[in-house]
Scaffold this active site. Structure first.
Site, PDB file in Angstrom:
ATOM      1  N   ALA A 137      -1.882 -23.341 -35.203  1.00  0.00           N
ATOM      2  CA  ALA A 137      -2.776 -23.216 -36.360  1.00  0.00           C
ATOM      3  C   ALA A 137      -4.138 -22.692 -35.936  1.00  0.00           C
ATOM      4  CB  ALA A 137      -2.927 -24.567 -37.061  1.00  0.00           C
ATOM      5  N   ASP A 138      -4.831 -22.147 -36.902  1.00  0.00           N
ATOM      6  CA  ASP A 138      -6.222 -21.735 -36.698  1.00  0.00           C
ATOM      7  C   ASP A 138      -6.979 -22.021 -37.993  1.00  0.00           C
ATOM      8  OD1 ASP A 138      -8.073 -20.144 -34.752  1.00  0.00           O
ATOM      9  OD2 ASP A 138      -8.456 -19.285 -36.739  1.00  0.00           O
ATOM     10  N   THR A 139      -8.108 -22.693 -37.860  1.00  0.00           N
ATOM     11  CA  THR A 139      -8.891 -23.099 -39.033  1.00  0.00           C
ATOM     12  C   THR A 139     -10.285 -22.510 -38.958  1.00  0.00           C
ATOM     13  OG1 THR A 139      -7.681 -25.202 -39.190  1.00  0.00           O
ATOM     14  CG2 THR A 139      -9.787 -25.090 -40.339  1.00  0.00           C
TER      15      THR A 139
END
Length: 198
Positions: A74-76
């Site tokens: 994931a990347d936020t």
């Protein structure tokens, strides 16, 4: 997750906690992906691309192995009310500027997540999505902003605040997934995991 080994391609303590709270057993294998934004890339394209690159980078390390494996990456990022990507601040001055830009307004938190299914030594399927949550931060005086920054949780957080920490006192309203703001939209991730392992 019957029959599958689950791997989290992230060193984020928040994502680790979220998966643990969901009762999942998993290993951590961190990918070495350059997270530099591409010029003129939209925030949603950026988080989706980075999550996919992280997941595939870990998947390629597992090719030609007999295990059935599912990889989560994931990347936020935080997107300011003006549409600017707010990453992790490099210094307190930058953190103060970010909090000042967010206070009293609504911003978006975007998480791109990717699931990669590795089976019989090959990548079988990739699912990659973006989830958006709207966060309204209450108006903050200069003294309140400085007090929050003094708590020491701003420097490794996109947008310079932690919704799951003391930063919860800054938030007036959340519309959408709370766990997305923390770093992983659990409802969506678990639904997609369930579909992939069938």
């Amino acid at each position: 997750m019957k029959g599958f080994k689950l791997i989290l391609a992230s060193g984020s303590p928040r994502r680790k906690e979220l998966l643990s709270w969901a009762g999942l057993s998993f290993e951590i294998l961190i990918s070495d992906v350059d997270e530099t934004p591409i010029k003129n890339e939209s925030p949603s394209k950026m988080v989706r691309r980075l999550s996919c690159e992280k997941a595939v980078a870990v998947a390629t390390q597992l090719l030609n192995k007999p295990d059935k494996t599912m990889i989560i990456a994931a990347d936020t990022t935080v997107v300011s009310p003006r549409g600017k990507i707010l990453g992790k601040p490099r210094e307190l001055k930058e953190a103060f500027k970010m909090i000042s830009e967010l206070q009293g307004k609504t911003h978006r938190v975007l998480t791109g997540y990717s699931l990669v299914k590795v089976q019989k030594g090959k990548i079988h399927k990739i699912v990659s999505k973006v989830v958006s949550t709207s966060v309204t931060m209450r108006p903050l005086s200069v003294a309140e902003r400085n007090f929050y920054l003094s708590q020491g949780e701003s420097m490794d957080k996109a947008g310079a605040y932690a919704a799951q920490g003391f930063g919860m006192v800054l938030i007036e309203k959340i519309r959408g997934s709370y766990t997305n703001v923390v770093g992983l939209p659990m409802n969506e991730v678990l639904l997609d995991l369930g579909k992939l392992v069938r």
